[in-house]
Design a protein around this motif. Structure first.
Motif, PDB file in Angstrom:
ATOM      1  N   ARG A  62       0.810  -1.221   0.000  1.00 46.63           N
ATOM      2  CA  ARG A  62       0.000   0.000   0.000  1.00 46.63           C
ATOM      3  C   ARG A  62       0.841   1.268   0.000  1.00 46.63           C
ATOM      4  N   MET A  63       2.120   1.141   0.270  1.00 42.44           N
ATOM      5  CA  MET A  63       2.999   2.304   0.276  1.00 42.44           C
ATOM      6  C   MET A  63       3.422   2.629  -1.152  1.00 42.44           C
ATOM      7  N   SER A  64       3.431   3.901  -1.498  1.00 43.71           N
ATOM      8  CA  SER A  64       3.838   4.271  -2.843  1.00 43.71           C
ATOM      9  C   SER A  64       5.295   3.861  -3.069  1.00 43.71           C
ATOM     10  N   GLU A  65       5.609   3.512  -4.303  1.00 46.70           N
ATOM     11  CA  GLU A  65       6.961   3.038  -4.599  1.00 46.70           C
ATOM     12  C   GLU A  65       8.001   4.115  -4.341  1.00 46.70           C
ATOM     13  N   ALA A  66       7.642   5.370  -4.610  1.00 48.49           N
ATOM     14  CA  ALA A  66       8.595   6.465  -4.404  1.00 48.49           C
ATOM     15  C   ALA A  66       8.965   6.597  -2.934  1.00 48.49           C
ATOM     16  N   ILE A  67       7.957   6.546  -2.048  1.00 50.92           N
ATOM     17  CA  ILE A  67       8.210   6.657  -0.614  1.00 50.92           C
ATOM     18  C   ILE A  67       8.971   5.441  -0.112  1.00 50.92           C
ATOM     19  N   LEU A  68       8.582   4.265  -0.600  1.00 51.79           N
ATOM     20  CA  LEU A  68       9.242   3.037  -0.183  1.00 51.79           C
ATOM     21  C   LEU A  68      10.716   3.044  -0.590  1.00 51.79           C
ATOM     22  N   ARG A  69      10.997   3.447  -1.803  1.00 58.31           N
ATOM     23  CA  ARG A  69      12.386   3.499  -2.263  1.00 58.31           C
ATOM     24  C   ARG A  69      13.204   4.488  -1.431  1.00 58.31           C
ATOM     25  N   GLU A  70      12.586   5.585  -1.070  1.00 58.67           N
ATOM     26  CA  GLU A  70      13.286   6.572  -0.248  1.00 58.67           C
ATOM     27  C   GLU A  70      13.643   5.980   1.118  1.00 58.67           C
ATOM     28  N   GLN A  71      12.706   5.253   1.719  1.00 55.84           N
ATOM     29  CA  GLN A  71      12.953   4.660   3.027  1.00 55.84           C
ATOM     30  C   GLN A  71      13.981   3.538   2.951  1.00 55.84           C
ATOM     31  N   LEU A  72      13.909   2.728   1.907  1.00 58.03           N
ATOM     32  CA  LEU A  72      14.887   1.655   1.733  1.00 58.03           C
ATOM     33  C   LEU A  72      16.277   2.219   1.485  1.00 58.03           C
ATOM     34  N   GLU A  73      16.348   3.332   0.795  1.00 55.16           N
ATOM     35  CA  GLU A  73      17.640   3.968   0.566  1.00 55.16           C
ATOM     36  C   GLU A  73      18.247   4.438   1.880  1.00 55.16           C
ATOM     37  N   ARG A  74      17.412   4.927   2.792  1.00 53.93           N
ATOM     38  CA  ARG A  74      17.911   5.361   4.104  1.00 53.93           C
ATOM     39  C   ARG A  74      18.426   4.159   4.899  1.00 53.93           C
ATOM     40  N   ILE A  75      17.716   3.044   4.799  1.00 51.89           N
ATOM     41  CA  ILE A  75      18.160   1.820   5.472  1.00 51.89           C
ATOM     42  C   ILE A  75      19.509   1.382   4.924  1.00 51.89           C
ATOM     43  N   ILE A  76      19.648   1.371   3.606  1.00 50.59           N
ATOM     44  CA  ILE A  76      20.897   0.940   2.985  1.00 50.59           C
ATOM     45  C   ILE A  76      22.053   1.842   3.390  1.00 50.59           C
TER      46      ILE A  76
END
Length: 217
Positions: free
Chosen positions: A109-123
């Motif tokens: 349900r999370m937009s891909e743009a927001i999800l990618r941003e959060q995953l980038e912070r994790i990485i």
């Protein structure tokens, strides 16, 4: 039914006997559980290393394709980082991390743009904390040898096993306890009931994992 409820003088001896029995069981069961889990964990770590070019190329796309790789990443840092800590450092929700590790998928349900941003912070956090004493090739960004890969994989696998074997052992211990209780009750004439309601069970029967509602006096 209070087996030793009126015999407090026996409690310490009973407790010690219980501990001794558990220790004997643990020495028999835990090593086998650990070995089996360690084999699977080592293979899992080596597989993630292969997909990430031995951690030289950790990307958001990798986490999209292999969400549970996040668990391996957490155990590859110095020190290993807990879910709550990683969530706080990366400013993401713990639920995101749990969903990826436990359910092996990213939120739908999370937009891909927001999800990618959060995953980038994790990485970013993971890369900053990677344990270069284990992954000795990272500092020089070189191709590691097979022995170096296997050695690093077993270290991370041991860390993962610390998390995985605890619930395995707890579940096996519960099974052992229920079997002991069943044997004790059946030896005294009690019969296992298929009915799982305390109000409908017949006298002289028993069942495990039945909720009993307490009444206030």
């Amino acid at each position: 039914m209070g087996v030793n409820l009126d015999k407090p003088q026996r409690w310490k001896a009973d407790t010690q006997l219980s501990i001794d029995k558990y220790n004997r069981w643990f020495l028999q069961y835990a090593p086998a559980a650990y070995r089996e889990t360690r084999i699977h964990a080592t293979t899992y770590v080596e597989d993630i290393l292969k997909h990430t070019d031995n951690l030289l190329n950790i990307t958001v796309d990798i986490l999209f394709q292999y969400p549970d790789a996040l668990q391996m990443f957490r155990m590859s840092t110095a020190p290993p980082v807990a879910r709550d800590r990683l969530a706080g450092l990366a400013h993401v929700s713990r639920e995101l991390i749990e969903r990826m590790e436990k359910h092996k998928r990213v939120p739908r349900r999370m937009s891909e743009a927001i999800l990618r941003e959060q995953l980038e912070r994790i990485i970013t956090i993971v890369k900053e904390l990677l344990d270069q004493d284990i992954f000795i090739w990272l500092a020089d960004r070189r191709e590691p040898g097979l022995d170096e890969i296997h050695r690093a994989s077993t270290v991370v696998a041991d860390r993962i096993c610390g998390m995985l074997t605890d619930p395995l052992i707890r579940n096996a211990q519960e099974k052992r306890q229920l079997e002991q209780i069943t044997t004790w009750l059946e030896a005294r004439g009690y019969a296992r009931s298929e009915i799982r309601s305390i109000n409908d069970m017949k006298p002289g029967t028993f069942a495990h994992h039945v909720n009993v509602r307490a009444m206030q006096s």
